[in-house]
Design a protein around this motif. Structure first.
Motif, PDB file in Angstrom:
ATOM      1  N   GLU A  53       5.487  -8.425  -8.114  1.00 54.02           N
ATOM      2  CA  GLU A  53       5.814  -7.435  -9.139  1.00 54.02           C
ATOM      3  C   GLU A  53       6.051  -6.067  -8.488  1.00 54.02           C
ATOM      4  OE1 GLU A  53       3.932  -5.749 -13.331  1.00 54.02           O
ATOM      5  OE2 GLU A  53       2.615  -6.784 -11.924  1.00 54.02           O
ATOM      6  N   ALA A  54       5.233  -5.708  -7.505  1.00 54.06           N
ATOM      7  CA  ALA A  54       5.409  -4.439  -6.799  1.00 54.06           C
ATOM      8  C   ALA A  54       6.775  -4.366  -6.136  1.00 54.06           C
ATOM      9  CB  ALA A  54       4.300  -4.261  -5.758  1.00 54.06           C
ATOM     10  N   ALA A  55       7.189  -5.455  -5.504  1.00 55.51           N
ATOM     11  CA  ALA A  55       8.479  -5.478  -4.820  1.00 55.51           C
ATOM     12  C   ALA A  55       9.637  -5.528  -5.800  1.00 55.51           C
ATOM     13  CB  ALA A  55       8.547  -6.672  -3.873  1.00 55.51           C
ATOM     14  N   ASP A  56       9.535  -6.360  -6.818  1.00 52.52           N
ATOM     15  CA  ASP A  56      10.632  -6.529  -7.773  1.00 52.52           C
ATOM     16  C   ASP A  56      10.817  -5.324  -8.688  1.00 52.52           C
ATOM     17  OD1 ASP A  56      11.385  -9.062  -6.923  1.00 52.52           O
ATOM     18  OD2 ASP A  56      10.254 -10.117  -8.482  1.00 52.52           O
ATOM     19  N   ASP A  57       9.699  -4.796  -9.201  1.00 55.28           N
ATOM     20  CA  ASP A  57       9.770  -3.793 -10.264  1.00 55.28           C
ATOM     21  C   ASP A  57       9.354  -2.393  -9.826  1.00 55.28           C
ATOM     22  OD1 ASP A  57      10.434  -5.980 -11.866  1.00 55.28           O
ATOM     23  OD2 ASP A  57       8.374  -6.236 -12.586  1.00 55.28           O
ATOM     24  N   GLY A  58       8.744  -2.264  -8.652  1.00 57.81           N
ATOM     25  CA  GLY A  58       8.290  -0.960  -8.203  1.00 57.81           C
ATOM     26  C   GLY A  58       7.020  -0.491  -8.879  1.00 57.81           C
ATOM     27  N   HIS A  59       6.366  -1.381  -9.585  1.00 55.81           N
ATOM     28  CA  HIS A  59       5.078  -1.041 -10.199  1.00 55.81           C
ATOM     29  C   HIS A  59       4.237  -2.294 -10.356  1.00 55.81           C
ATOM     30  CE1 HIS A  59       7.078  -2.452 -13.889  1.00 55.81           C
ATOM     31  NE2 HIS A  59       5.857  -2.697 -14.311  1.00 55.81           N
ATOM     32  N   VAL A  60       2.938  -2.060 -10.522  1.00 54.16           N
ATOM     33  CA  VAL A  60       1.995  -3.142 -10.791  1.00 54.16           C
ATOM     34  C   VAL A  60       1.153  -2.687 -11.968  1.00 54.16           C
ATOM     35  CG1 VAL A  60       0.061  -4.517  -9.915  1.00 54.16           C
ATOM     36  CG2 VAL A  60       1.908  -3.839  -8.370  1.00 54.16           C
ATOM     37  N   ASP A  61       1.156  -3.475 -13.008  1.00 57.71           N
ATOM     38  CA  ASP A  61       0.313  -3.181 -14.158  1.00 57.71           C
ATOM     39  C   ASP A  61      -1.119  -3.589 -13.852  1.00 57.71           C
ATOM     40  OD1 ASP A  61       2.373  -2.204 -15.799  1.00 57.71           O
ATOM     41  OD2 ASP A  61       2.945  -4.235 -16.384  1.00 57.71           O
ATOM     42  N   VAL A  96       5.221   2.549  -4.848  1.00 59.39           N
ATOM     43  CA  VAL A  96       4.964   1.597  -5.921  1.00 59.39           C
ATOM     44  C   VAL A  96       3.945   2.266  -6.835  1.00 59.39           C
ATOM     45  CG1 VAL A  96       3.950  -0.650  -6.482  1.00 59.39           C
ATOM     46  CG2 VAL A  96       5.404  -0.413  -4.462  1.00 59.39           C
ATOM     47  N   SER A  97       4.133   2.147  -8.111  1.00 58.06           N
ATOM     48  CA  SER A  97       3.171   2.688  -9.064  1.00 58.06           C
ATOM     49  C   SER A  97       2.161   1.587  -9.403  1.00 58.06           C
ATOM     50  CB  SER A  97       3.891   3.149 -10.331  1.00 58.06           C
ATOM     51  OG  SER A  97       2.954   3.526 -11.311  1.00 58.06           O
ATOM     52  N   ILE A  98       0.909   1.873  -9.152  1.00 61.00           N
ATOM     53  CA  ILE A  98      -0.152   0.915  -9.481  1.00 61.00           C
ATOM     54  C   ILE A  98      -1.005   1.547 -10.570  1.00 61.00           C
ATOM     55  CG2 ILE A  98      -2.144  -0.387  -8.645  1.00 61.00           C
ATOM     56  CD1 ILE A  98      -0.805  -0.480  -5.921  1.00 61.00           C
ATOM     57  N   GLY A  99      -0.888   0.995 -11.760  1.00 65.14           N
ATOM     58  CA  GLY A  99      -1.611   1.564 -12.899  1.00 65.14           C
ATOM     59  C   GLY A  99      -1.255   3.017 -13.131  1.00 65.14           C
ATOM     60  N   PRO A 102       0.993   6.602  -7.844  1.00 68.27           N
ATOM     61  CA  PRO A 102       1.919   6.245  -6.767  1.00 68.27           C
ATOM     62  C   PRO A 102       1.184   5.886  -5.477  1.00 68.27           C
ATOM     63  CG  PRO A 102       1.879   8.617  -7.083  1.00 68.27           C
ATOM     64  CD  PRO A 102       1.001   8.025  -8.150  1.00 68.27           C
ATOM     65  N   VAL A 103       1.620   4.794  -4.867  1.00 67.72           N
ATOM     66  CA  VAL A 103       1.070   4.328  -3.596  1.00 67.72           C
ATOM     67  C   VAL A 103       2.272   3.963  -2.724  1.00 67.72           C
ATOM     68  CG1 VAL A 103      -0.392   2.600  -2.483  1.00 67.72           C
ATOM     69  CG2 VAL A 103      -0.966   3.401  -4.773  1.00 67.72           C
ATOM     70  N   THR A 104       2.205   4.282  -1.440  1.00 66.84           N
ATOM     71  CA  THR A 104       3.348   3.954  -0.583  1.00 66.84           C
ATOM     72  C   THR A 104       3.521   2.442  -0.489  1.00 66.84           C
ATOM     73  OG1 THR A 104       2.103   3.859   1.499  1.00 66.84           O
ATOM     74  CG2 THR A 104       2.963   6.038   0.817  1.00 66.84           C
ATOM     75  N   THR A 105       4.751   2.021  -0.351  1.00 73.87           N
ATOM     76  CA  THR A 105       5.009   0.586  -0.218  1.00 73.87           C
ATOM     77  C   THR A 105       4.374   0.043   1.056  1.00 73.87           C
ATOM     78  OG1 THR A 105       7.156   1.034   0.805  1.00 73.87           O
ATOM     79  CG2 THR A 105       7.145   0.579  -1.558  1.00 73.87           C
ATOM     80  N   ASP A 106       4.274   0.866   2.081  1.00 72.15           N
ATOM     81  CA  ASP A 106       3.630   0.447   3.316  1.00 72.15           C
ATOM     82  C   ASP A 106       2.176   0.055   3.050  1.00 72.15           C
ATOM     83  OD1 ASP A 106       3.693   0.361   6.385  1.00 72.15           O
ATOM     84  OD2 ASP A 106       1.988   1.690   5.984  1.00 72.15           O
ATOM     85  N   ILE A 107       1.437   0.881   2.323  1.00 73.87           N
ATOM     86  CA  ILE A 107       0.034   0.585   2.020  1.00 73.87           C
ATOM     87  C   ILE A 107      -0.070  -0.655   1.145  1.00 73.87           C
ATOM     88  CG2 ILE A 107      -2.013   1.408   0.766  1.00 73.87           C
ATOM     89  CD1 ILE A 107      -1.723   2.690   3.490  1.00 73.87           C
TER      90      ILE A 107
END
Length: 183
Positions: A53-61, A96-99, A102-107
Motif C-alpha cells: 500500500e505504501a508503494a502503490d498509494d503513497g500512504h498507509v492507513d 509515504v504518509s503513515i496515519g 510523512p515518513v521517507t520511503t527509505d525508512i
C-alpha cells in the motif's frame, strides 16, 4: 545499497524460509510471544500488504486493508511477490504518509525489510529449520533495528536484548531472539 534492493533481499530470504511450512506446522509456537505459526504468517501478510500500500498509494492507513488469510502460506507468497512488484514500479515519491505522518520511503522500505527478514527467521525457526539471516543482510538491518526499536518497545513488542552468540547473531540478539530460538 538502495532501500528497494534491501527490501528485495529481505523478501527473498523470507520466501526461502517458507519452504518448511506445511499446513500441519501452522499450530507450532514461534519465537514471537503468544503467536503460533498461523498467527505469525497472518501478521506477515498484513505487513506485506501495508508495505505494498505504501508503494502503490503513497500512504498507509492505520486500519489495515482487508486481507485473505484462508491459506496463510499461499497468501504470504502472493503478497511478497506483489510487494516486490509495487516497490520496483513505484513513482519515486520521497515520502509515504503513515496515519497522516510523512515518513521517507527509505525508512519505510528499510523498516519493512527488517520486519520481513526477522519474521522470515521466526518462520524457519518455528519449522525446526536452521536458516540464519545472511550476514550481509543482517549487518545492513542492524542499524535499522537500532533506529526503530527502543527500550519503550520492550517487553511489549520485543524481548530484552540478549548477548549474541556470534557477531552474525547481533541483529537477532538485539531484538530479543537467540539463534537457538530461546528467549
Amino acid at each position: 545499497m538502495s532501500h528497494v534492493d534491501l527490501l528485495e533481499r529481505a523478501v527473498a530470504y523470507a520466501l526461502g524460509c517458507l519452504h518448511g511450512v506445511t499446513p500441519d506446522a501452522l499450530s507450532r509456537p514461534t519465537p514471537c510471544r503468544d503467536w503460533d505459526l498461523r498467527a505469525l504468517l497472518r501478521h506477515l501478510v498484513d505487513s506485506l500488504a501495508a508495505l505494498r500500500e505504501a508503494a502503490d498509494d503513497g500512504h498507509v492507513d492505520l486500519e489495515p486493508p482487508p486481507v485473505d488469510h484462508d491459506d496463510p502460506i499461499a497468501a504470504t507468497r502472493d503478497h511478497a511477490r506483489r510487494l516486490l512488484g509495487a516497490w520496483t514500479a513505484r513513482d519515486g515519491r520521497p515520502e509515504v504518509s503513515i496515519g497522516g505522518c510523512p515518513v521517507t520511503t527509505d525508512i519505510v522500505a528499510r523498516a519493512g525489510a527488517l520486519e520481513v527478514a526477522v519474521h522470515g527467521w521466526d518462520v524457519a525457526h518455528a519449522c525446526g529449520e536452521t536458516r540464519p539471516i545472511p550476514r550481509a543482510l543482517a549487518d545492513e538491518l542492524y542499524p535499522v533495528a537500532l533506529l526503530l526499536v527502543s527500550d519503550a518497545d520492550r517487553p511489549a513488542r520485543f524481548a530484552a536484548p540478549v548477548e549474541p552468540e556470534t557477531p552474525a547473531d547481533r541483529l537477532l540478539a538485539y531484538l530479543g531472539r537467540r539463534a537457538d530460538g530461546h528467549r
